[in-house]
Enzyme design. Sequence first.
Site, PDB file in Angstrom:
ATOM      1  N   ASP A   1       0.085  -4.221   3.856  1.00  0.00           N
ATOM      2  CA  ASP A   1      -0.267  -4.922   2.633  1.00  0.00           C
ATOM      3  C   ASP A   1       0.875  -4.741   1.631  1.00  0.00           C
ATOM      4  O   ASP A   1       1.710  -3.841   1.766  1.00  0.00           O
ATOM      5  CB  ASP A   1      -1.570  -4.351   2.076  1.00  0.00           C
ATOM      6  CG  ASP A   1      -2.048  -5.087   0.835  1.00  0.00           C
ATOM      7  OD1 ASP A   1      -2.110  -6.328   0.860  1.00  0.00           O
ATOM      8  OD2 ASP A   1      -2.347  -4.409  -0.164  1.00  0.00           O
TER       9      ASP A   1
ATOM     10  N   ASP B   1       0.848  -5.408  -2.478  1.00  0.00           N
ATOM     11  CA  ASP B   1       0.590  -4.837  -3.798  1.00  0.00           C
ATOM     12  C   ASP B   1      -0.163  -3.520  -3.665  1.00  0.00           C
ATOM     13  O   ASP B   1      -1.214  -3.450  -3.032  1.00  0.00           O
ATOM     14  CB  ASP B   1      -0.202  -5.822  -4.654  1.00  0.00           C
ATOM     15  CG  ASP B   1      -0.221  -5.427  -6.121  1.00  0.00           C
ATOM     16  OD1 ASP B   1       0.759  -4.825  -6.580  1.00  0.00           O
ATOM     17  OD2 ASP B   1      -1.222  -5.690  -6.801  1.00  0.00           O
TER      18      ASP B   1
ATOM     19  N   ASP C   1      -4.117  -0.269   0.701  1.00  0.00           N
ATOM     20  CA  ASP C   1      -4.601   0.621  -0.357  1.00  0.00           C
ATOM     21  C   ASP C   1      -6.026   0.308  -0.774  1.00  0.00           C
ATOM     22  O   ASP C   1      -6.583   1.001  -1.618  1.00  0.00           O
ATOM     23  CB  ASP C   1      -3.690   0.519  -1.591  1.00  0.00           C
ATOM     24  CG  ASP C   1      -3.822  -0.822  -2.287  1.00  0.00           C
ATOM     25  OD1 ASP C   1      -3.692  -1.870  -1.610  1.00  0.00           O
ATOM     26  OD2 ASP C   1      -4.065  -0.843  -3.511  1.00  0.00           O
TER      27      ASP C   1
END
Length: 348
Positions: free
Chosen positions: A25, A27, A223
Site C-alpha cells: 500500500d 499512503d 497500515d
Amino acid sequence: MTSPLNPLLSTSGPLVSRHDVLLVDLDGVVYVGANPVRHAVEVLGQARSGGSRVGYVTNNARRTPEEVAAHLREFGLEVVDDDVVTSAQAGARLVASLVPVGSAVLAIGGPGVSAALIERGLRPVMTDSEAPQAVMQGYGPDVSWHDLAEGTYAVARGVPFIATNLDLSVPTPRGIAPGNGALVAVIVAVTGVTPLVAGKPESPLMLESIERLAAASPLVIGDRLDTDIEAGSRLGLPSLLVLTGVTGVADLVAAPAHQRPTYVSEDLRGLLEEQPLVEVLPGGAVQCRQARVRVGERGLDVEQGGTDPIDLLRAVAVACWTRADRGEEIDAHRVATDFAAVHAPLAR
C-alpha cells in the site's frame, strides 16, 4: 509455526525471503503526505535488489500508474510504471466484463479513471446525454455536483455502476477530507443502487495486482486493518501490518478475526527481519521472545516487558484476540493505556 489459538506466524529467516512479490500500500506505508515514511525507501530498495518484485497497490484512483510511479521515483525508489496497480484499473476490468469493447462509460473522478477505461478499450464520456452503458466512479478532488448528477441520471437508467473504492476519507495537508466513498454515497442515496466495488477490501484490486505482477507467493503490506489486511484475509493471503499509518494499539488488539494480520512490525524493516514465535502458554499467558503478558478483566498485566516494544505488542495482541475468541470482553482502550505506560511511543 503457530498454535491453534495464535494467528501470528513466525519465520525462520527474513520475512521477505518467503515471498516473490510484495503488494505494498502507499499512503501510510511508503509515504505520508509529501514525505516518504522513514526506512521505506531503503527497505524496498533492498527487497528489490534481493530479487523480490515490489508492487504498489493503491485504492486511490485519481492518478494514473505513470503518475504514481514518477512520484515514487522522486523519493529515490526504482519503479517502473507497471509496478503500480490502481483501483481504477481493477474497476475498468469489472466494467469491461459487463459491457462490449468500445462502449461509452461515464467516468467520474480524476485522470486515472479515464485512463484505466481507455486501457480496456472503453470510451470515457462525461455526461449521460452521451448514452453511457456503465458508470465508473473514482476519487477526484474536482468532482462536482454536475458530475454526481450525471452519474445519478445514468445509474437511475439501470446501467452498471462500478465504484473504484469506498474509502470514506482521504488525508490532505489540511486534515481529513471526503473520499470516494462519501461521494459514491450521494449517488447511492439518490438512486438506491449499490455499486460493484473494485478496491480493497474487496478482491478485484488484489486479483488484478496478482495477475499484473505475476505473483506466485505474494505478501500484502499495509497500515489499515479494514482495507489492506482484510483484503489479504479474504483471499487467504499473508499480510504484514506496519504501524506507520493509521492503526494504533487499540485498533490492533480489538481487530476481528478477518482483520488480523499475519505479521506485525513497527515499519517496513520487518521485511528484512525474522518474525518471532508468539506462544499461548499453559495458564493463559502469551510470550514473544522476552515479553510475556496476560490480559484480563482488569486490563493488561505485563509479566515481562522484554527489550523490543513490538514483541510486547505482538504478545498483547494475541492475548487479546485469544480472549475475544473465547467470547470474553476486551477493553481495547484500557489495554492501549496500560501498554502506553510501558511503551508510550507506540501507543497511538
